[in-house]
Design a protein around this motif. Structure first.
Motif, PDB file in Angstrom:
ATOM      1  N   MET A  48      -9.776  -0.459   6.543  1.00  0.00           N
ATOM      2  CA  MET A  48      -9.129  -1.247   5.551  1.00  0.00           C
ATOM      3  C   MET A  48     -10.036  -2.498   5.510  1.00  0.00           C
ATOM      4  O   MET A  48     -10.234  -2.704   4.367  1.00  0.00           O
ATOM      5  CB  MET A  48      -7.910  -1.663   6.126  1.00  0.00           C
ATOM      6  CG  MET A  48      -7.026  -2.550   5.198  1.00  0.00           C
ATOM      7  SD  MET A  48      -5.674  -3.142   5.987  1.00  0.00           S
ATOM      8  CE  MET A  48      -6.137  -4.097   7.398  1.00  0.00           C
ATOM      9  N   VAL A  49     -10.533  -3.084   6.459  1.00  0.00           N
ATOM     10  CA  VAL A  49     -11.232  -4.478   6.257  1.00  0.00           C
ATOM     11  C   VAL A  49     -12.786  -4.062   5.690  1.00  0.00           C
ATOM     12  O   VAL A  49     -12.986  -4.820   4.789  1.00  0.00           O
ATOM     13  CB  VAL A  49     -11.513  -4.940   7.742  1.00  0.00           C
ATOM     14  CG1 VAL A  49     -12.151  -6.259   7.485  1.00  0.00           C
ATOM     15  CG2 VAL A  49      -9.993  -5.465   8.337  1.00  0.00           C
ATOM     16  N   LEU A  91      -6.981   2.200  -2.875  1.00  0.00           N
ATOM     17  CA  LEU A  91      -5.929   3.139  -2.457  1.00  0.00           C
ATOM     18  C   LEU A  91      -6.164   3.684  -0.820  1.00  0.00           C
ATOM     19  O   LEU A  91      -5.308   3.808  -0.028  1.00  0.00           O
ATOM     20  CB  LEU A  91      -5.719   4.578  -3.337  1.00  0.00           C
ATOM     21  CG  LEU A  91      -5.450   3.939  -4.881  1.00  0.00           C
ATOM     22  CD1 LEU A  91      -5.585   5.147  -5.672  1.00  0.00           C
ATOM     23  CD2 LEU A  91      -4.164   3.526  -5.026  1.00  0.00           C
ATOM     24  N   VAL A  92      -7.428   3.885  -0.684  1.00  0.00           N
ATOM     25  CA  VAL A  92      -7.860   4.307   0.892  1.00  0.00           C
ATOM     26  C   VAL A  92      -7.382   3.084   1.598  1.00  0.00           C
ATOM     27  O   VAL A  92      -6.972   3.422   2.845  1.00  0.00           O
ATOM     28  CB  VAL A  92      -9.371   4.796   0.748  1.00  0.00           C
ATOM     29  CG1 VAL A  92      -9.740   5.001   2.265  1.00  0.00           C
ATOM     30  CG2 VAL A  92      -9.333   6.014   0.071  1.00  0.00           C
ATOM     31  N   ALA A  93      -7.931   1.952   1.552  1.00  0.00           N
ATOM     32  CA  ALA A  93      -7.292   0.839   2.100  1.00  0.00           C
ATOM     33  C   ALA A  93      -6.055   0.636   2.103  1.00  0.00           C
ATOM     34  O   ALA A  93      -5.546   0.294   3.743  1.00  0.00           O
ATOM     35  CB  ALA A  93      -8.007  -0.381   1.367  1.00  0.00           C
ATOM     36  N   ILE A  94      -5.206   0.773   1.193  1.00  0.00           N
ATOM     37  CA  ILE A  94      -3.809   1.035   1.428  1.00  0.00           C
ATOM     38  C   ILE A  94      -3.155   1.871   2.704  1.00  0.00           C
ATOM     39  O   ILE A  94      -2.642   1.573   3.341  1.00  0.00           O
ATOM     40  CB  ILE A  94      -2.912   1.165   0.093  1.00  0.00           C
ATOM     41  CG1 ILE A  94      -3.018  -0.122  -0.865  1.00  0.00           C
ATOM     42  CG2 ILE A  94      -1.390   1.602   0.155  1.00  0.00           C
ATOM     43  CD1 ILE A  94      -2.293   0.137  -2.313  1.00  0.00           C
ATOM     44  N   ALA A 103      -5.091   3.218   4.816  1.00  0.00           N
ATOM     45  CA  ALA A 103      -5.624   2.726   6.369  1.00  0.00           C
ATOM     46  C   ALA A 103      -4.575   1.644   6.761  1.00  0.00           C
ATOM     47  O   ALA A 103      -4.498   1.591   7.846  1.00  0.00           O
ATOM     48  CB  ALA A 103      -7.158   2.389   6.022  1.00  0.00           C
ATOM     49  N   GLY A 104      -4.297   0.693   5.873  1.00  0.00           N
ATOM     50  CA  GLY A 104      -3.402  -0.304   6.515  1.00  0.00           C
ATOM     51  C   GLY A 104      -1.880   0.207   6.637  1.00  0.00           C
ATOM     52  O   GLY A 104      -1.698  -0.410   7.927  1.00  0.00           O
ATOM     53  N   TRP A 105      -1.490   0.967   6.122  1.00  0.00           N
ATOM     54  CA  TRP A 105      -0.273   1.504   6.691  1.00  0.00           C
ATOM     55  C   TRP A 105      -0.172   2.475   7.986  1.00  0.00           C
ATOM     56  O   TRP A 105       0.515   2.153   8.628  1.00  0.00           O
ATOM     57  CB  TRP A 105       0.564   2.459   5.396  1.00  0.00           C
ATOM     58  CG  TRP A 105       1.202   1.612   4.482  1.00  0.00           C
ATOM     59  CD1 TRP A 105       0.891   1.314   3.197  1.00  0.00           C
ATOM     60  CD2 TRP A 105       2.500   1.214   4.685  1.00  0.00           C
ATOM     61  NE1 TRP A 105       1.756   0.648   2.572  1.00  0.00           N
ATOM     62  CE2 TRP A 105       2.782   0.283   3.584  1.00  0.00           C
ATOM     63  CE3 TRP A 105       3.526   1.368   5.612  1.00  0.00           C
ATOM     64  CZ2 TRP A 105       4.219  -0.067   3.474  1.00  0.00           C
ATOM     65  CZ3 TRP A 105       4.589   0.634   5.548  1.00  0.00           C
ATOM     66  CH2 TRP A 105       5.247  -0.155   4.334  1.00  0.00           C
ATOM     67  N   TYR A 106      -1.371   3.092   8.114  1.00  0.00           N
ATOM     68  CA  TYR A 106      -1.524   3.664   9.195  1.00  0.00           C
ATOM     69  C   TYR A 106      -1.579   2.880  10.393  1.00  0.00           C
ATOM     70  O   TYR A 106      -1.124   2.822  11.435  1.00  0.00           O
ATOM     71  CB  TYR A 106      -2.757   4.665   9.246  1.00  0.00           C
ATOM     72  CG  TYR A 106      -2.826   5.907   8.256  1.00  0.00           C
ATOM     73  CD1 TYR A 106      -1.644   6.378   8.037  1.00  0.00           C
ATOM     74  CD2 TYR A 106      -4.149   6.406   7.835  1.00  0.00           C
ATOM     75  CE1 TYR A 106      -1.523   7.478   7.029  1.00  0.00           C
ATOM     76  CE2 TYR A 106      -4.103   7.500   7.050  1.00  0.00           C
ATOM     77  CZ  TYR A 106      -2.666   7.897   6.741  1.00  0.00           C
ATOM     78  OH  TYR A 106      -2.851   9.043   5.752  1.00  0.00           O
ATOM     79  N   THR A 107      -2.357   1.732  10.116  1.00  0.00           N
ATOM     80  CA  THR A 107      -2.552   0.560  11.213  1.00  0.00           C
ATOM     81  C   THR A 107      -0.964   0.012  11.457  1.00  0.00           C
ATOM     82  O   THR A 107      -0.881  -0.240  12.828  1.00  0.00           O
ATOM     83  CB  THR A 107      -3.492  -0.453  10.750  1.00  0.00           C
ATOM     84  OG1 THR A 107      -4.669   0.017  10.490  1.00  0.00           O
ATOM     85  CG2 THR A 107      -3.709  -1.547  11.858  1.00  0.00           C
ATOM     86  N   THR A 108      -0.336  -0.297  10.536  1.00  0.00           N
ATOM     87  CA  THR A 108       0.881  -0.888  10.753  1.00  0.00           C
ATOM     88  C   THR A 108       1.969   0.035  11.492  1.00  0.00           C
ATOM     89  O   THR A 108       2.676  -0.307  12.432  1.00  0.00           O
ATOM     90  CB  THR A 108       1.689  -1.218   9.484  1.00  0.00           C
ATOM     91  OG1 THR A 108       0.605  -2.448   8.832  1.00  0.00           O
ATOM     92  CG2 THR A 108       2.934  -1.780   9.482  1.00  0.00           C
ATOM     93  N   GLU A 109       2.002   1.206  11.068  1.00  0.00           N
ATOM     94  CA  GLU A 109       3.113   2.158  11.452  1.00  0.00           C
ATOM     95  C   GLU A 109       2.471   2.654  12.808  1.00  0.00           C
ATOM     96  O   GLU A 109       3.362   2.793  13.889  1.00  0.00           O
ATOM     97  CB  GLU A 109       3.195   3.343  10.523  1.00  0.00           C
ATOM     98  CG  GLU A 109       3.827   2.670   9.229  1.00  0.00           C
ATOM     99  CD  GLU A 109       5.251   1.994   9.428  1.00  0.00           C
ATOM    100  OE1 GLU A 109       5.894   2.460  10.188  1.00  0.00           O
ATOM    101  OE2 GLU A 109       4.850   0.879   8.815  1.00  0.00           O
ATOM    102  N   ILE A 110       1.318   3.252  13.066  1.00  0.00           N
ATOM    103  CA  ILE A 110       0.912   3.725  14.390  1.00  0.00           C
ATOM    104  C   ILE A 110       0.930   2.476  15.308  1.00  0.00           C
ATOM    105  O   ILE A 110       1.165   2.799  16.408  1.00  0.00           O
ATOM    106  CB  ILE A 110      -0.544   4.307  14.032  1.00  0.00           C
ATOM    107  CG1 ILE A 110       0.012   5.657  13.195  1.00  0.00           C
ATOM    108  CG2 ILE A 110      -0.858   4.793  15.733  1.00  0.00           C
ATOM    109  CD1 ILE A 110      -1.529   6.313  13.006  1.00  0.00           C
TER     110      ILE A 110
END
Length: 474
Positions: free
Chosen positions: A329-330, A370-373, A375-382
């Motif tokens: 994401m970053v 879209l890929v960054a979104i 990746a960000g959601w995976y980071t948040t939820e996992i």
């Protein structure tokens, strides 16, 4: 699916379906606002190119919006089928929040969407622009309610527990929970950034193929200006969101940073690369920058945060996964900032529309937002794991006790159906983009047909209307 438990398969299934879903609402949020801006520009200037761009992106928006709605319904069903104990435990709070989304955002969007799609020659210009604006506002209201519900699961407050279930105590506290403002702004700007990147890539693709029209130049220019604003802003909002997460979910930040323990009063390094080993409680092949971790995480040169070893093993998120999803994401965010700055430099040199290496770079970066979104959601939820409602309900206690084979079968069916449905939808969206903006002539007296004035303003108008008996298009 051998080797997976029913819990793991249920998590994979939800992650799979929401991964397909989230990209479409994100584009709907950005495109709805972009369409409103285009129509306002046309009303103010009456320049034909704004109208051409509006009708070009309207078709793409319509297909994208429809797929987003359909894919969202599937998620709601999974709360009852795979996560029934979560629904029983937290449904008294999350249920009304999702209902508010339907009663406000969805009804608002549905009420004005027909006017937006089919009312160009049937209502006045001002009313049509108002309908476009209402659809755009509806997408943002929908985002607000969805993020309020999800943020409550991250940082719950305003509740009490009665008979083993959550009961609302203060709706204001529930909605405006500690992480909600940060997550709402971060997601909204991410949607605008991702959309700007898609629009820019579409414009760059046409410029590379010598489709150098005023309309193509205008959409490329507008997208590059939007990137220049939203990409740096997103970095600032991400930092604020990170500080908020450090306060309320310190284990998540420790896992993201691959930080296991403090060494006396030593400042924290910034771990650029490593392979976190959850069993060995260490990082392998670590590459780090001294002191930089303290500066980024605490905004001081000597600050420290709690390490993963300070938390019980059962309460630790999986650092091996979110360490990398966060950096994806970053990394993509920094790359988009770079594209925006390169665009500004080339614009000042009057070379933004003709520098082919830059156009190729921008085209290749089209999916980056879209890929960054994702990746960000995976980071948040996992990173919230092992909790589904942070600190209150563990994920393993929220899943419906299905047999492994049952969940595996439904997951397999989802994969097959989604591959077909979303494959067709995405292919058609690419076809619409490839056609490019065409001149819109609402007052010409023609017989209609593809590209003609009387062609209905419908998403499928990119498809050929005439088919011969042998199956080939004419």
């Amino acid at each position: 699916m051998t080797g997976f438990t029913a819990l793991e398969l249920a998590r994979i299934q939800f992650g799979f379906t929401i991964s397909f879903h989230i990209i479409f609402p994100a584009l709907s949020i950005g495109l709805a606002s972009y369409l409103t801006v285009l129509e306002l520009c046309w009303l103010r200037t009456r320049r034909q190119l704004y109208r051409d761009l509006y009708h070009f992106w309207l078709k793409i928006f319509a297909v994208n919006f429809g797929i987003g709605v359909v894919s969202g319904i599937v998620l709601a069903y999974q709360f009852g089928t795979n996560w029934s104990f979560f629904s029983q435990y937290a449904g008294g709070i999350t249920g009304p929040l999702l209902t508010y989304e339907v009663l406000t955002a969805f009804f608002l969007e549905a009420g004005f969407l027909g006017v937006m799609l089919f009312g160009w020659n049937r209502v006045g210009p001002g009313l049509h622009c108002f309908a476009s604006a209402m659809v755009a506002i509806g997408t943002l209201i929908s985002t607000t309610w969805i993020l309020a519900s999800n943020s409550f699961m991250q940082t719950p407050q305003g509740y009490r527990v009665e008979n083993g279930v959550l009961v609302p105590d203060s709706w204001l506290e529930i909605i405006f929970n500690p992480s909600f403002p940060f997550r709402l702004m971060h997601m909204s700007v991410a949607a605008f950034l991702a959309t700007a990147m898609v629009v820019a890539a579409c414009g760059a693709w046409h410029l590379l193929r010598k489709n150098d029209t005023p309309a193509v130049r205008k959409m490329f220019s507008m997208a590059m200006w939007m990137l220049l604003v939203t990409a740096p802003l997103q970095a600032f909002l991400g930092d604020a969101h990170g500080i908020n997460t450090l306060k309320h979910q310190p284990a998540k930040i420790a896992a993201i940073e691959g930080h296991w323990e403090n060494h006396g009063a030593d400042p924290l390094p910034l771990v650029v690369f490593a392979i976190p080993d959850m069993d060995g409680e260490t990082n392998r092949y670590q590459v780090a920058i001294p002191r930089m971790g303290s500066w980024i995480l605490t905004h001081t040169w000597g600050g420290q945060i709690r390490g993963l070893k300070d938390f019980p093993k059962g309460d630790r998120p999986n650092s091996t996964i979110i360490f990398f999803t966060f950096r994806v994401m970053v990394g993509l965010g920094m790359a988009m900032i770079g594209v925006a700055l390169l665009g500004l430099w080339l614009r000042r040199r009057h070379a933004m529309y003709s520098t082919r290496w830059f156009l190729r770079l921008t085209t290749s970066m089209g999916p980056a937002g879209l890929v960054a979104i994702l990746a960000g959601w995976y980071t948040t939820e996992i990173g919230r794991q092992p909790w589904i409602v942070y600190g209150l309900l563990r994920t393993k206690d929220a899943v419906t006790p299905h047999a492994v084979g049952t969940v595996a079968l439904s997951l397999g069916l989802f994969i097959v159906v989604y591959a077909f449905v979303f494959g067709v939808a995405i292919t058609y969206i690419f076809r619409l983009m490839r056609n490019g903006p065409a001149r819109f002539l609402p007052d010409a007296a023609t017989e209609g047909g593809p590209g003609q004035a009387n062609t209905p303003s419908r998403p499928l108008s990119a498809a050929p209307d005439h088919i011969n008996p042998h199956g080939s298009t004419l």
